[in-house]
Design a protein around this motif. Structure first.
Motif, PDB file in Angstrom:
ATOM      1  N   ASN A   2       0.832  -1.203   0.000  1.00 27.32           N
ATOM      2  CA  ASN A   2       0.000   0.000   0.000  1.00 27.32           C
ATOM      3  C   ASN A   2       0.870   1.259   0.000  1.00 27.32           C
ATOM      4  O   ASN A   2       2.096   1.202   0.155  1.00 27.32           O
ATOM      5  N   VAL A   3       0.204   2.390  -0.162  1.00 24.78           N
ATOM      6  CA  VAL A   3       0.898   3.669  -0.298  1.00 24.78           C
ATOM      7  C   VAL A   3       1.727   3.992   0.936  1.00 24.78           C
ATOM      8  O   VAL A   3       2.837   4.539   0.834  1.00 24.78           O
ATOM      9  N   GLU A   5       3.499   2.189   2.746  1.00 23.87           N
ATOM     10  CA  GLU A   5       4.790   1.508   2.721  1.00 23.87           C
ATOM     11  C   GLU A   5       5.747   2.101   1.688  1.00 23.87           C
ATOM     12  O   GLU A   5       6.962   1.907   1.783  1.00 23.87           O
ATOM     13  N   THR A  77      -4.297  10.829  -2.852  1.00 22.38           N
ATOM     14  CA  THR A  77      -4.549   9.456  -2.444  1.00 22.38           C
ATOM     15  C   THR A  77      -4.451   9.361  -0.930  1.00 22.38           C
ATOM     16  O   THR A  77      -4.173  10.353  -0.249  1.00 22.38           O
ATOM     17  N   GLN A  79      -3.182   6.725   2.579  1.00 17.95           N
ATOM     18  CA  GLN A  79      -2.147   5.759   2.938  1.00 17.95           C
ATOM     19  C   GLN A  79      -2.570   4.309   2.729  1.00 17.95           C
ATOM     20  O   GLN A  79      -1.732   3.444   2.475  1.00 17.95           O
ATOM     21  N   ASP A  80      -3.875   4.036   2.817  1.00 18.92           N
ATOM     22  CA  ASP A  80      -4.324   2.650   2.680  1.00 18.92           C
ATOM     23  C   ASP A  80      -4.618   2.248   1.239  1.00 18.92           C
ATOM     24  O   ASP A  80      -4.976   1.097   0.976  1.00 18.92           O
ATOM     25  N   ALA A  81      -4.442   3.165   0.284  1.00 19.62           N
ATOM     26  CA  ALA A  81      -4.622   2.810  -1.131  1.00 19.62           C
ATOM     27  C   ALA A  81      -3.481   1.887  -1.560  1.00 19.62           C
ATOM     28  O   ALA A  81      -2.398   1.906  -0.990  1.00 19.62           O
ATOM     29  N   THR A  82      -3.738   1.072  -2.577  1.00 15.12           N
ATOM     30  CA  THR A  82      -2.700   0.156  -3.052  1.00 15.12           C
ATOM     31  C   THR A  82      -1.799   0.856  -4.061  1.00 15.12           C
ATOM     32  O   THR A  82      -2.154   1.883  -4.644  1.00 15.12           O
ATOM     33  N   ASP A  85      -3.533   1.128  -7.270  1.00 11.16           N
ATOM     34  CA  ASP A  85      -4.485   2.245  -7.315  1.00 11.16           C
ATOM     35  C   ASP A  85      -3.783   3.554  -7.675  1.00 11.16           C
ATOM     36  O   ASP A  85      -4.256   4.320  -8.520  1.00 11.16           O
TER      37      ASP A  85
END
Length: 282
Positions: A2-3, A5, A77, A79-82, A85
């Motif tokens: 995810n974003v 990371e 975006t 933080q939990d977006a992939t 995404d």
């Protein structure tokens, strides 16, 4: 992945603040080779994200000095977006940096962050680049003035030009970064001419006359007119169609480059840009 990371956290993100001027941004674009910089504003409720300012915004608006008028909106975006995404968002909006925002600026995720995820095997990198590359390649002549090369890059709407010699063979590459590093803003004046009405004109108000010439201050981005060969990168890394996106991503990171010419033998047949690698994630 995810974003959260992949992104650069807010504590490490370089920003410019409102109110501010173009010179605040130019310093970062030239010294750190950023493609764009986030704009924030301090308020009673804390810091607020307002937009991005890119290299193109400065070059195409040389007479504008205020950040508020230079910046533009881009998608954000969370933080939990992939990674997939955000790759899709970058491709859809044609942006290289996506702010991570949840009420306030929490970080930034860039094309390079996505490329790094591909290089490390944290995102799909098995696709052969022959299917991702652009067959249309922007080029310029090695002895063209840099001013002409900059216009060729602008009109082609890409950040590079492959440089060709007199035989049409690849001789180097010139990028937006190379140009912005040597560009400078200069002050001047433009003559408005003697177009002010004289007392005999029907539309004359109060008999005002044009006395001498009037001048208005101007600002221009000055780019050296020396030949491209003086600014280009001569040693060009290239790849073949069978290389995977992961291999090319690793090559880009190791050489700090954003595009790689695609060759078949000694023949130039395409270009692989870092954004092309994102296509494998859509």
């Amino acid at each position: 992945m995810n974003v959260a990371e992949a992104m650069t956290p807010r504590s490490d993100v370089v920003t410019v603040e409102l109110p501010g001027t173009r010179d605040d941004v130019l310093e970062y674009l030239q010294e750190r080779s950023f493609s764009s910089v986030p704009v924030v504003k301090q308020t009673d409720d804390g810091e607020q994200y307002r937009g991005l300012i890119s290299r193109d915004d400065l070059i195409e608006n040389p007479d504008e000095d205020q950040l508020a008028l230079l910046m533009r909106d881009v998608g954000t975006t969370t933080q939990d977006a992939t990674i997939e995404d955000v790759a899709t968002l970058m491709l859809d909006e044609g942006t290289r940096r996506v702010p991570v925002v949840d009420g306030e600026l929490e970080g930034i995720v860039t094309v390079t962050d996505v490329v790094r995820a591909i290089a490390k095997g944290e995102a799909d990198g098995d696709t052969e680049v022959g299917t991702l590359a652009n067959e249309d390649v922007n080029t310029c002549y090695v002895d063209s003035p840099l001013t002409v090369a900059e216009r060729e890059i602008f009109y082609a709407n890409v950040p590079y030009a492959v440089v060709l010699d007199a035989e049409g063979d690849m001789d180097g590459i010139i990028t937006e970064v190379d140009i912005i590093e040597v560009a400078r803003v200069v002050e001047g004046e433009d003559d408005t001419g003697g177009s002010i009405a004289n007392e005999d004109d029907d539309w004359m108000w109060e008999g005002i006359k044009s006395v001498g010439n009037s001048y208005i201050p101007t600002r221009n981005v000055e780019i050296p007119s020396a030949p491209v060969r003086e600014f280009m990168t001569e040693t060009v890394v290239n790849v073949t169609k069978r290389k995977t996106a992961r291999e090319v991503a690793q090559m880009m990171l190791n050489n700090d480059i954003e595009q790689v010419p695609l060759v078949s033998g000694d023949k130039l047949v395409g270009i692989v840009r870092d954004v092309n690698l994102l296509e494998a994630l859509k």
